[in-house]
Write an enzyme that holds these catalytic residues in place. Structure first.
Site, PDB file in Angstrom:
ATOM      1  N   ASP A   1     -21.151   4.201  99.424  1.00 41.00           N
ATOM      2  CA  ASP A   1     -21.344   3.629 100.755  1.00 41.00           C
ATOM      3  C   ASP A   1     -20.123   3.850 101.636  1.00 41.00           C
ATOM      4  O   ASP A   1     -18.991   3.871 101.157  1.00 41.00           O
ATOM      5  CB  ASP A   1     -21.602   2.111 100.654  1.00 41.00           C
ATOM      6  CG  ASP A   1     -23.072   1.794 100.461  1.00 41.00           C
ATOM      7  OD1 ASP A   1     -23.893   2.737 100.467  1.00 41.00           O
ATOM      8  OD2 ASP A   1     -23.394   0.609 100.291  1.00 41.00           O
TER       9      ASP A   1
ATOM     10  N   SER B   1     -31.099  13.753 108.273  1.00 44.36           N
ATOM     11  CA  SER B   1     -30.581  12.410 108.043  1.00 44.36           C
ATOM     12  C   SER B   1     -29.103  12.336 108.379  1.00 44.36           C
ATOM     13  O   SER B   1     -28.363  13.321 108.220  1.00 44.36           O
ATOM     14  CB  SER B   1     -30.783  12.073 106.564  1.00 44.36           C
ATOM     15  OG  SER B   1     -30.027  10.943 106.198  1.00 44.36           O
TER      16      SER B   1
ATOM     17  N   TYR C   1     -29.325  14.077  97.104  1.00 38.19           N
ATOM     18  CA  TYR C   1     -30.291  13.947  98.214  1.00 38.19           C
ATOM     19  C   TYR C   1     -29.690  14.516  99.503  1.00 38.19           C
ATOM     20  O   TYR C   1     -30.321  15.319 100.199  1.00 38.19           O
ATOM     21  CB  TYR C   1     -30.675  12.467  98.413  1.00 38.19           C
ATOM     22  CG  TYR C   1     -31.359  12.205  99.734  1.00 38.19           C
ATOM     23  CD1 TYR C   1     -32.667  12.618  99.955  1.00 38.19           C
ATOM     24  CD2 TYR C   1     -30.682  11.548 100.777  1.00 38.19           C
ATOM     25  CE1 TYR C   1     -33.285  12.405 101.187  1.00 38.19           C
ATOM     26  CE2 TYR C   1     -31.300  11.322 101.992  1.00 38.19           C
ATOM     27  CZ  TYR C   1     -32.602  11.749 102.204  1.00 38.19           C
ATOM     28  OH  TYR C   1     -33.205  11.530 103.413  1.00 38.19           O
TER      29      TYR C   1
ATOM     30  N   LYS D   1     -30.681  17.830 102.112  1.00 35.99           N
ATOM     31  CA  LYS D   1     -30.830  17.827 103.578  1.00 35.99           C
ATOM     32  C   LYS D   1     -29.927  18.895 104.208  1.00 35.99           C
ATOM     33  O   LYS D   1     -30.345  19.603 105.122  1.00 35.99           O
ATOM     34  CB  LYS D   1     -30.509  16.445 104.165  1.00 35.99           C
ATOM     35  CG  LYS D   1     -31.548  15.384 103.872  1.00 35.99           C
ATOM     36  CD  LYS D   1     -32.869  15.606 104.606  1.00 35.99           C
ATOM     37  CE  LYS D   1     -33.961  14.680 104.110  1.00 35.99           C
ATOM     38  NZ  LYS D   1     -35.319  15.025 104.545  1.00 35.99           N
TER      39      LYS D   1
ATOM     40  N   LYS E   1     -36.498  10.687  98.747  1.00 31.09           N
ATOM     41  CA  LYS E   1     -35.405  10.179  99.594  1.00 31.09           C
ATOM     42  C   LYS E   1     -34.516   9.120  98.953  1.00 31.09           C
ATOM     43  O   LYS E   1     -33.715   8.493  99.644  1.00 31.09           O
ATOM     44  CB  LYS E   1     -35.990   9.627 100.894  1.00 31.09           C
ATOM     45  CG  LYS E   1     -36.935   8.455 100.665  1.00 31.09           C
ATOM     46  CD  LYS E   1     -37.248   7.681 101.915  1.00 31.09           C
ATOM     47  CE  LYS E   1     -38.102   6.481 101.608  1.00 31.09           C
ATOM     48  NZ  LYS E   1     -38.388   5.625 102.732  1.00 31.09           N
TER      49      LYS E   1
HETATM   50  P1  NAD Z   1     -41.626   8.218 102.609  1.00 30.27           P
HETATM   51  O1  NAD Z   1     -41.332   8.395 101.165  1.00 30.27           O
HETATM   52  O2  NAD Z   1     -42.245   6.955 103.057  1.00 30.27           O
HETATM   53  O3  NAD Z   1     -42.555   9.419 103.112  1.00 30.27           O
HETATM   54  C1  NAD Z   1     -42.490  10.718 102.555  1.00 30.27           C
HETATM   55  C2  NAD Z   1     -43.912  11.174 102.293  1.00 30.27           C
HETATM   56  O4  NAD Z   1     -43.882  12.507 101.756  1.00 30.27           O
HETATM   57  C3  NAD Z   1     -44.644  10.297 101.280  1.00 30.27           C
HETATM   58  O5  NAD Z   1     -45.920   9.967 101.785  1.00 30.27           O
HETATM   59  C4  NAD Z   1     -44.748  11.185 100.034  1.00 30.27           C
HETATM   60  O6  NAD Z   1     -45.895  10.893  99.293  1.00 30.27           O
HETATM   61  C5  NAD Z   1     -44.767  12.578 100.648  1.00 30.27           C
HETATM   62  N1  NAD Z   1     -44.264  13.667  99.791  1.00 30.27           N
HETATM   63  C6  NAD Z   1     -43.087  13.730  99.128  1.00 30.27           C
HETATM   64  N2  NAD Z   1     -42.990  14.899  98.468  1.00 30.27           N
HETATM   65  C7  NAD Z   1     -44.124  15.595  98.722  1.00 30.27           C
HETATM   66  C8  NAD Z   1     -44.618  16.860  98.343  1.00 30.27           C
HETATM   67  N3  NAD Z   1     -43.935  17.670  97.514  1.00 30.27           N
HETATM   68  N4  NAD Z   1     -45.816  17.267  98.824  1.00 30.27           N
HETATM   69  C9  NAD Z   1     -46.533  16.473  99.634  1.00 30.27           C
HETATM   70  N5  NAD Z   1     -46.135  15.255 100.029  1.00 30.27           N
HETATM   71  C10 NAD Z   1     -44.944  14.817  99.578  1.00 30.27           C
HETATM   72  O7  NAD Z   1     -40.276   8.512 103.400  1.00 30.27           O
HETATM   73  P2  NAD Z   1     -39.915   8.237 104.920  1.00 30.27           P
HETATM   74  O8  NAD Z   1     -38.978   7.102 104.973  1.00 30.27           O
HETATM   75  O9  NAD Z   1     -41.128   8.225 105.753  1.00 30.27           O
HETATM   76  O10 NAD Z   1     -39.051   9.538 105.206  1.00 30.27           O
HETATM   77  C11 NAD Z   1     -39.624  10.676 105.827  1.00 30.27           C
HETATM   78  C12 NAD Z   1     -38.561  11.749 105.948  1.00 30.27           C
HETATM   79  O11 NAD Z   1     -37.468  11.247 106.690  1.00 30.27           O
HETATM   80  C13 NAD Z   1     -37.986  12.230 104.625  1.00 30.27           C
HETATM   81  O12 NAD Z   1     -37.752  13.620 104.726  1.00 30.27           O
HETATM   82  C14 NAD Z   1     -36.670  11.481 104.509  1.00 30.27           C
HETATM   83  O13 NAD Z   1     -35.737  12.186 103.731  1.00 30.27           O
HETATM   84  C15 NAD Z   1     -36.258  11.433 105.966  1.00 30.27           C
HETATM   85  N6  NAD Z   1     -35.337  10.323 106.278  1.00 30.27           N
HETATM   86  C16 NAD Z   1     -35.712   9.044 105.985  1.00 30.27           C
HETATM   87  C17 NAD Z   1     -34.842   8.002 106.261  1.00 30.27           C
HETATM   88  C18 NAD Z   1     -35.198   6.566 105.915  1.00 30.27           C
HETATM   89  O14 NAD Z   1     -34.286   5.751 105.821  1.00 30.27           O
HETATM   90  N7  NAD Z   1     -36.463   6.223 105.731  1.00 30.27           N
HETATM   91  C19 NAD Z   1     -33.610   8.273 106.869  1.00 30.27           C
HETATM   92  C20 NAD Z   1     -33.277   9.577 107.164  1.00 30.27           C
HETATM   93  C21 NAD Z   1     -34.164  10.603 106.871  1.00 30.27           C
HETATM   94  C1  WQD Z   2     -27.393  -0.341 104.725  1.00 31.44           C
HETATM   95  C2  WQD Z   2     -26.240  -1.330 104.510  1.00 31.44           C
HETATM   96  C3  WQD Z   2     -25.384  -1.317 102.266  1.00 31.44           C
HETATM   97  C4  WQD Z   2     -29.031  -2.880 100.384  1.00 31.44           C
HETATM   98  C5  WQD Z   2     -29.530   5.082 103.236  1.00 31.44           C
HETATM   99  C6  WQD Z   2     -29.354   6.500 102.746  1.00 31.44           C
HETATM  100  C7  WQD Z   2     -29.392   7.442 103.906  1.00 31.44           C
HETATM  101  C8  WQD Z   2     -30.645   7.239 104.759  1.00 31.44           C
HETATM  102  C9  WQD Z   2     -30.863   5.818 105.118  1.00 31.44           C
HETATM  103  C10 WQD Z   2     -32.351   8.796 104.124  1.00 31.44           C
HETATM  104  C11 WQD Z   2     -25.108  -0.760 103.659  1.00 31.44           C
HETATM  105  C12 WQD Z   2     -26.009  -2.648 102.586  1.00 31.44           C
HETATM  106  C13 WQD Z   2     -28.100  -2.410 101.297  1.00 31.44           C
HETATM  107  C14 WQD Z   2     -28.816  -4.124  99.728  1.00 31.44           C
HETATM  108  C15 WQD Z   2     -26.756  -4.346 100.963  1.00 31.44           C
HETATM  109  N1  WQD Z   2     -31.841   7.641 104.068  1.00 31.44           N
HETATM  110  N2  WQD Z   2     -26.971  -3.130 101.580  1.00 31.44           N
HETATM  111  N3  WQD Z   2     -27.673  -4.812 100.060  1.00 31.44           N
HETATM  112  O1  WQD Z   2     -26.956   3.319 102.792  1.00 31.44           O
HETATM  113  O2  WQD Z   2     -26.886   3.366 105.332  1.00 31.44           O
HETATM  114  O3  WQD Z   2     -28.477   4.782 104.131  1.00 31.44           O
HETATM  115  O4  WQD Z   2     -30.791   4.991 103.939  1.00 31.44           O
HETATM  116  O5  WQD Z   2     -31.912   9.781 104.623  1.00 31.44           O
HETATM  117  O6  WQD Z   2     -29.338   8.728 103.380  1.00 31.44           O
HETATM  118  O7  WQD Z   2     -28.101   6.598 102.086  1.00 31.44           O
HETATM  119  O8  WQD Z   2     -28.859   2.344 104.176  1.00 31.44           O
HETATM  120  O9  WQD Z   2     -30.292   0.362 103.995  1.00 31.44           O
HETATM  121  O10 WQD Z   2     -29.309   1.360 101.880  1.00 31.44           O
HETATM  122  O11 WQD Z   2     -27.802   0.168 103.476  1.00 31.44           O
HETATM  123  O12 WQD Z   2     -25.737  -5.001 101.203  1.00 31.44           O
HETATM  124  O13 WQD Z   2     -29.597  -4.576  98.900  1.00 31.44           O
HETATM  125  O14 WQD Z   2     -26.739  -2.444 103.779  1.00 31.44           O
HETATM  126  O15 WQD Z   2     -24.241  -1.474 101.492  1.00 31.44           O
HETATM  127  O16 WQD Z   2     -23.912  -1.284 104.177  1.00 31.44           O
HETATM  128  P1  WQD Z   2     -27.665   3.434 104.072  1.00 31.44           P
HETATM  129  P2  WQD Z   2     -29.156   1.043 103.322  1.00 31.44           P
END
Ligand code: NAD
Ligand code: WQD
Length: 332
Positions: A293, A123, A147, A151, A83
């Site tokens: 961003d 996402s 990334y 998605k 991610k």
């Molecule tokens: P995370 O990295 O904490 O959790 C992902 C888990 O998947 C980890 O435990 C990792 O070890 C496991 N993993 C990755 N690839 C694997 C594989 N090939 N086989 C088995 N296990 C595998 O991430 P998260 O923040 O918990 O995110 C979970 C989901 O949500 C992801 O799909 C991410 O893209 C999506 N997402 C996260 C955010 C965010 O900001 N955290 C935002 C939007 C979407």
């Molecule tokens: C938030 C705000 C930064 C860090 C990302 C991924 C998105 C999703 C969620 C998975 C922005 C600012 C950040 C720092 C800062 N993930 N910032 N200093 O960019 O909205 O989204 O995570 O799907 O795909 O792009 O989240 O937490 O990185 O940033 O000023 O050290 O904080 O510029 O305005 P973002 P973020």
């Protein structure tokens, strides 16, 4: 229900597992621990007071999936993915392979085992630089990095797969900015190395592990010039997965839902709120904008509210207080 959770040891997966177990579901986790550690699952069991099955394996490996899906009949909640946006620009093939390849292998395994319901972690990144906020599910989609591209592709593959058989059901959940931690302080987000995301960075500065926060840009067209995002508490987000599972039992086909609070906060508002929650001062410096961003991204959550019957219950003060409690308990 018997539920397979891919990536269940990760940030969002672990919180969801606690709620699934508490709700009485039987849970199997498949995780290769590439971005998590096994002991998180011990804490999940401890919090829920129930056991779960752990399969250490990779979702790209059909044999690992077969092991994990043995006896799992009802649904899959699919979190496993890489991610990190920046890393995906440097190593796009690794992202295509892990995220897209893994999701194809998962759907194939679901077919082999007759599993018909899938809840998928998408996402807000799929909206790219949205023209209008709050953004609704029918807004134009656009990937701005590899990334995000994974998605978008995974959403489309799942949509096409569910269209192929009437009995299949998929729920695509577009998360906005998940933050916070379990209120116990036992599980939370544990980024490896320097955090990419704002909240874990802020928490590390408050704890004194980093000297100052780099604020990426203060010249955006927002009230204080810093970026505005729709942060939601991971416990609210985890709860949405239970609603999505219930929905998938009653509905066939593929539906997509935004998950956020609908309210945006700027970087500086996050800093102030974290200072209040932690009682620590958070020094920051203004740097140039971070590439890729957008100024503002918030969710129109009307569909999730109406159709899933889901609303967020926790606000910014809980997001900061729970993150802080978790951050203080991490020993590194
Ligand atoms: P995370 O990295 O904490 O959790 C992902 C888990 O998947 C980890 O435990 C990792 O070890 C496991 N993993 C990755 N690839 C694997 C594989 N090939 N086989 C088995 N296990 C595998 O991430 P998260 O923040 O918990 O995110 C979970 C989901 O949500 C992801 O799909 C991410 O893209 C999506 N997402 C996260 C955010 C965010 O900001 N955290 C935002 C939007 C979407
Ligand atoms: C938030 C705000 C930064 C860090 C990302 C991924 C998105 C999703 C969620 C998975 C922005 C600012 C950040 C720092 C800062 N993930 N910032 N200093 O960019 O909205 O989204 O995570 O799907 O795909 O792009 O989240 O937490 O990185 O940033 O000023 O050290 O904080 O510029 O305005 P973002 P973020």
């Amino acid at each position: 229900m018997k539920v397979l959770v891919t990536g269940g040891a990760g940030f969002i997966g672990s919180h969801t597992c606690v709620l699934l177990l508490e709700a009485g579901h039987q849970v199997t986790v498949i995780d290769n621990f590439c971005n998590s550690s096994r002991d998180v699952l011990d804490r999940v069991k401890q919090l829920a007071g129930r056991d779960l099955t752990v399969v250490e394996g990779d979702i790209r490996n059909p044999a690992d999936l077969d092991r994990a899906l043995e006896g799992v009949a009802d649904a899959v909640v699919h979190f496993a993915a890489l991610k990190a946006v920046g890393e995906s620009c440097e190593q796009p093939l690794m992202y295509f392979d892990n995220n897209i390849g893994g999701t194809i292998a998962l759907m194939q395994a679901m077919e082999r085992h007759g599993v018909q319901r899938l809840v998928f972690s998408s996402s807000a990144t799929v909206y790219g630089d949205a023209k209008q906020v709050p953004v609704a599910e029918d807004a134009p989609l656009q990937a701005t990095n590899p990334y995000g591209q994974t998605k978008l592709v995974m959403e489309q593959l799942i949509r096409d797969w569910t269209a192929s058989k009437a009995e299949l059901s998929a729920v695509l959940l577009r998360y906005f900015n998940p933050v916070g931690a379990h209120p116990s302080g036992l599980i939370g987000e544990a980024p490896r190395g320097e955090p990419n995301n704002l909240m874990p960075y802020v928490a590390q500065v408050a704890k004194g592990q980093r000297e100052f926060l780099r604020v990426f840009g203060d010249d955006y067209p927002t009230p204080d010039g810093t970026g505005v995002r729709d942060y939601l508490h991971v416990m609210d987000l985890a709860r949405a997965h239970l609603k999505a599972l219930e929905y998938s039992v009653e509905h066939q086909g593929c539906e997509v839902f935004n998950l956020g609070t609908g309210r945006g906060y700027s970087v500086l508002e996050m800093v102030t709120s974290f200072e209040t929650a932690s009682g620590k001062s958070i020094p920051y410096r203004i740097l140039p904008r971070r590439a890729g961003d957008v100024a503002e991204m918030t969710a129109n959550t009307a569909k999730a509210n109406a159709v899933l019957g889901w609303e967020t219950e926790l606000g910014l003060s809980e997001m900061c207080a729970d993150t802080w409690r978790w951050q203080q308990s991490i020993r590194y």
